[in-house]
Design a protein around this motif. Structure first.
Motif, PDB file in Angstrom:
ATOM      1  N   LEU A   9      -1.922 -12.857  -8.582  1.00 59.29           N
ATOM      2  CA  LEU A   9      -0.486 -12.713  -8.289  1.00 59.29           C
ATOM      3  C   LEU A   9      -0.034 -11.292  -8.619  1.00 59.29           C
ATOM      4  CD1 LEU A   9       1.049 -16.051  -9.583  1.00 59.29           C
ATOM      5  CD2 LEU A   9       1.483 -15.033  -7.335  1.00 59.29           C
ATOM      6  N   PHE A  10       0.708 -10.675  -7.687  1.00 54.85           N
ATOM      7  CA  PHE A  10       1.248  -9.337  -7.919  1.00 54.85           C
ATOM      8  C   PHE A  10       2.751  -9.448  -8.155  1.00 54.85           C
ATOM      9  CE2 PHE A  10      -2.128  -7.385  -4.862  1.00 54.85           C
ATOM     10  CZ  PHE A  10      -3.070  -7.399  -5.877  1.00 54.85           C
ATOM     11  N   ASP A  11       3.281  -8.623  -9.055  1.00 54.81           N
ATOM     12  CA  ASP A  11       4.735  -8.625  -9.271  1.00 54.81           C
ATOM     13  C   ASP A  11       5.402  -7.613  -8.327  1.00 54.81           C
ATOM     14  OD1 ASP A  11       4.238  -6.146 -10.320  1.00 54.81           O
ATOM     15  OD2 ASP A  11       4.640  -6.693 -12.410  1.00 54.81           O
ATOM     16  N   ALA A  12       6.732  -7.526  -8.439  1.00 50.04           N
ATOM     17  CA  ALA A  12       7.496  -6.685  -7.506  1.00 50.04           C
ATOM     18  C   ALA A  12       7.050  -5.225  -7.577  1.00 50.04           C
ATOM     19  CB  ALA A  12       8.980  -6.808  -7.822  1.00 50.04           C
ATOM     20  N   GLN A  13       6.780  -4.735  -8.823  1.00 47.83           N
ATOM     21  CA  GLN A  13       6.381  -3.328  -8.960  1.00 47.83           C
ATOM     22  C   GLN A  13       5.041  -3.065  -8.280  1.00 47.83           C
ATOM     23  OE1 GLN A  13       8.319  -0.788 -10.130  1.00 47.83           O
ATOM     24  NE2 GLN A  13       6.638   0.438  -9.238  1.00 47.83           N
ATOM     25  N   SER A  14       4.094  -4.008  -8.466  1.00 48.34           N
ATOM     26  CA  SER A  14       2.781  -3.823  -7.812  1.00 48.34           C
ATOM     27  C   SER A  14       2.949  -3.818  -6.301  1.00 48.34           C
ATOM     28  CB  SER A  14       1.808  -4.935  -8.185  1.00 48.34           C
ATOM     29  OG  SER A  14       1.735  -5.076  -9.554  1.00 48.34           O
ATOM     30  N   MET A  15       3.823  -4.703  -5.803  1.00 48.60           N
ATOM     31  CA  MET A  15       4.032  -4.768  -4.350  1.00 48.60           C
ATOM     32  C   MET A  15       4.620  -3.442  -3.848  1.00 48.60           C
ATOM     33  SD  MET A  15       2.826  -7.541  -3.177  1.00 48.60           S
ATOM     34  CE  MET A  15       3.503  -7.797  -1.561  1.00 48.60           C
ATOM     35  N   ARG A  16       5.528  -2.869  -4.637  1.00 48.10           N
ATOM     36  CA  ARG A  16       6.113  -1.574  -4.237  1.00 48.10           C
ATOM     37  C   ARG A  16       5.050  -0.468  -4.286  1.00 48.10           C
ATOM     38  NH1 ARG A  16      11.172   1.152  -4.078  1.00 48.10           N
ATOM     39  NH2 ARG A  16      12.418  -0.549  -4.919  1.00 48.10           N
ATOM     40  N   ASP A  17       4.201  -0.522  -5.312  1.00 47.61           N
ATOM     41  CA  ASP A  17       3.148   0.504  -5.421  1.00 47.61           C
ATOM     42  C   ASP A  17       2.200   0.438  -4.225  1.00 47.61           C
ATOM     43  OD1 ASP A  17       4.221   1.206  -7.819  1.00 47.61           O
ATOM     44  OD2 ASP A  17       2.728   0.140  -9.046  1.00 47.61           O
ATOM     45  N   GLU A  26       5.437  13.776   6.527  1.00 50.54           N
ATOM     46  CA  GLU A  26       6.667  13.652   5.716  1.00 50.54           C
ATOM     47  C   GLU A  26       7.130  12.192   5.670  1.00 50.54           C
ATOM     48  OE1 GLU A  26      10.550  13.235   4.596  1.00 50.54           O
ATOM     49  OE2 GLU A  26      10.163  13.216   6.758  1.00 50.54           O
ATOM     50  N   GLN A  27       7.009  11.479   6.787  1.00 47.98           N
ATOM     51  CA  GLN A  27       7.394  10.052   6.796  1.00 47.98           C
ATOM     52  C   GLN A  27       6.454   9.244   5.884  1.00 47.98           C
ATOM     53  OE1 GLN A  27       7.306   9.597  11.090  1.00 47.98           O
ATOM     54  NE2 GLN A  27       9.520   9.244  11.176  1.00 47.98           N
ATOM     55  N   CYS A  28       5.165   9.597   5.903  1.00 51.84           N
ATOM     56  CA  CYS A  28       4.204   8.912   5.015  1.00 51.84           C
ATOM     57  C   CYS A  28       4.612   9.129   3.557  1.00 51.84           C
ATOM     58  CB  CYS A  28       2.787   9.445   5.218  1.00 51.84           C
ATOM     59  SG  CYS A  28       2.049   8.945   6.759  1.00 51.84           S
ATOM     60  N   ARG A  29       4.998  10.352   3.224  1.00 50.70           N
ATOM     61  CA  ARG A  29       5.398  10.653   1.836  1.00 50.70           C
ATOM     62  C   ARG A  29       6.657   9.875   1.479  1.00 50.70           C
ATOM     63  NH1 ARG A  29       3.798  15.862   2.783  1.00 50.70           N
ATOM     64  NH2 ARG A  29       5.894  16.506   3.373  1.00 50.70           N
ATOM     65  N   ARG A  30       7.596   9.816   2.439  1.00 53.02           N
ATOM     66  CA  ARG A  30       8.858   9.106   2.195  1.00 53.02           C
ATOM     67  C   ARG A  30       8.602   7.618   1.930  1.00 53.02           C
ATOM     68  NH1 ARG A  30      12.493   9.110   7.064  1.00 53.02           N
ATOM     69  NH2 ARG A  30      11.711  11.174   7.543  1.00 53.02           N
ATOM     70  N   LEU A  31       7.640   7.058   2.678  1.00 49.66           N
ATOM     71  CA  LEU A  31       7.324   5.641   2.489  1.00 49.66           C
ATOM     72  C   LEU A  31       6.583   5.431   1.174  1.00 49.66           C
ATOM     73  CD1 LEU A  31       6.947   2.692   3.400  1.00 49.66           C
ATOM     74  CD2 LEU A  31       4.968   3.426   4.745  1.00 49.66           C
ATOM     75  N   GLY A  32       5.602   6.274   0.892  1.00 46.10           N
ATOM     76  CA  GLY A  32       4.795   6.092  -0.323  1.00 46.10           C
ATOM     77  C   GLY A  32       3.845   4.918  -0.160  1.00 46.10           C
ATOM     78  N   GLY A  33       3.319   4.420  -1.272  1.00 47.97           N
ATOM     79  CA  GLY A  33       2.386   3.293  -1.224  1.00 47.97           C
ATOM     80  C   GLY A  33       1.008   3.716  -0.749  1.00 47.97           C
TER      81      GLY A  33
END
Ligand SMILES: Cc1cc2nc3c(=O)[nH]c(=O)nc-3n(C[C@H](O)[C@H](O)[C@H](O)COP(=O)(O)OP(=O)(O)OC[C@H]3O[C@@H](n4cnc5c(N)ncnc54)[C@H](O)[C@@H]3O)c2cc1C
Length: 447
Positions: A167-175, A277-284
């Motif tokens: 199970l992943f939490d919200a922070q892991s999902m954002r990462d 730049e869009q990739c950087r903006r998205l992150g992950g």
């Protein structure tokens, strides 16, 4: 001469499949325009047809196999799906993918893994890179408390099957994904992620060195001729004692499994390639794959590699027994995709969709395939119940074994299943199926 089985409908494609469009152009194999013979004719060059041809070449390397594909390789459902080759139970009519019986889920998982191992063998034999075949695993993403509960229920079911998950939490999902949309996730490691069009093209091109592949060669009739079958297209025919029908729902177009197969469309949109730049903006991460915690929700993938960094979004199911949908339906669902994309990726308002398409699934009411010898010398490897990447591979493998008289546990497992259950008459099924799907999609809400 005995009556022929005439194909009442031929496959059509609505919208350009993004996966194929982002690959370099490929020259199609020639269409059939002669009369010839073969030991086995395979109709359909999707997961089932190409897996069947490869399995025959393993069991009987001398067999003469011909493959007839109605359209362009990788333009049909096999090249326009979301690319999840899933090992675990994936029951679309359930609330959380679990099947009704634990024992059946365990045995299905076992055979699914045989298909995945077989696909892995093909990928290794043909030298596919991780951009085509990647054992990445997948995450069931949850955006709501209800979705999270589905994940917990599914995790408990997996525990009962002795299957690991995380199970992943919200922070892991954002990462992982770069978006804060998901509050939790359930990771399972056995799913292989494909670039489906590259995988199907790769199989066809390599298998085409042993078997003869004909593209743009829709089979319009099957005619019994003494001990063999004449498989006819508009411009030629092949005579063979054995025919594998690897056409998924189009088995019904030839008159098999009448009123037993449900023809369901689902829809996808793929973005343009993102700028750096869009990739950087998205992150992950560069690559991740989410199925929705509720089976009626939205599948999302971030892809990289050939064709650039893109996001794929798939949602909505519609029951269309005519096996065709128009461009206006794809556009209408596309507007919905745009809204679902905007909710998930508010940081990418300047990223537009480049491709949109529809494609077919074939389901049975009792979640079983349309498999086996349906008439003397005609073998069906059809009805993959929405999990055709795995189950198409499986039924193709098993049909080849049946044709070659080769016994295996996989074949036995498929042979032991019931036949697809009969559907209620139309328009009852149309009304009920679409009403149930709309209601379930409404219930899935933000998932
Ligand atoms: C948008 C979308 C997303 C999906 N995502 C997934 C996913 O992530 N995972 C998953 O497991 N499944 C997924 N699916 C379903 C999956 O694509 C299908 O279940 C799978 O392609 C079925 O494989 P198949 O080989 O049985 O049939 P198909 O891939 O449909 O291949 C059958 C072939 O037969 C050919 N054919 C039909 N009639 C004739 C004829 N008369 N003559 C000659 N050729 C003929 C067709 O042109 C076609 O190429 C998705 C489907 C769609 C549309």
């Amino acid at each position: 001469m005995p009556e022929a089985r005439i194909a009442k409908r031929l496959p059509t494609c609505t919208g350009a499949g993004g996966w194929n469009a982002i690959l370099p152009p490929r020259e199609a194999a020639a269409a059939l325009n002669t009369n010839s013979t073969a030991d086995v004719v395979v109709i359909g060059a999707g997961f089932a047809g190409l897996s069947a041809a490869f399995r025959i070449s393993q069991i009987d390397p001398g067999a003469k196999v011909a493959i007839l594909e109605a359209g362009h390789i990788a333009e049909g459902s096999a090249g326009r799906n979301s690319g999840f080759m899933i090992d675990l139970p994936h029951n679309l009519s359930s609330d959380d993918y679990a099947g009704a019986q634990m024992r059946r889920d365990i045995s299905q998982t076992r055979v699914n893994r045989k298909a995945i191992a077989f696909a892995g063998e093909m990928a290794a034999t043909f030298g596919f890179g991780t951009d085509i075949y990647h054992p990445d695993g997948k995450i069931n993403g949850a955006a709501t408390e209800k979705g999270h509960r589905h994940n917990l229920e599914y995790a408990a079911h997996l525990k009962g099957m002795d299957e690991p998950c995380e199970l992943f939490d919200a922070q892991s999902m954002r990462d992982i994904t770069g978006t804060g949309y998901y509050s939790s996730g359930l990771f399972t490691g056995g799913t292989v992620m494909l670039q489906p069009a590259a995988y199907i093209r790769g199989l066809a091109d390599k298998i085409g060195r042993q078997a003869r592949i004909y593209e743009h060669s829709p089979v319009c009739a099957l005619q019994r001729n003494s001990q063999s079958w004449l498989v006819k297209t508009a411009a030629g025919r092949i005579e063979a004692p054995k025919v594998i029908l690897a056409v998924n729902g189009h088995a019904e177009s030839f008159g098999y499994f009448k009123r037993r197969l449900m023809h369901v469309f689902t829809y996808a949109s793929m973005t343009r390639a993102m700028t750096e730049e869009q990739c950087r903006r998205l992150g992950g991460r560069e690559r991740w794959s989410l199925t929705p915690a509720d089976p009626m929700g939205v599948t999302v993938r971030r892809i990289s590699g050939h064709g650039g960094n893109r996001i794929l979004i798939r949602s909505r199911f519609t029951y269309d027994p005519g096996m065709e949908v128009g461009a206006s339906r794809v556009a209408a669902v596309g507007a919905r995709h745009d809204a679902q994309f905007a909710e998930r990726f508010p940081m990418l308002t300047d990223l537009a969709m480049e491709y949109r398409w529809a494609g077919l699934l074939c389901l049975s009411r009792n979640d079983v395939p349309a498999f086996g010898e349906v008439e003397n010398g005609i073998y069906a490897a059809c009805c993959q119940n929405g999990l055709g990447v795995t189950k198409g591979t499986l039924s193709g493998m098993a049909a080849a074994e049946l044709v070659c008289g080769h016994r295996s546990a996989t074949l036995e497992a498929l042979g032991a299943l019931d036949e697809p259950a009969r559907l209620p008459p139309e328009p009852l099924t149309w009304l009920a199926a679409n009403a149930i799907m709309r209601w379930k999609e409404w219930r899935a809400g933000r998932e």
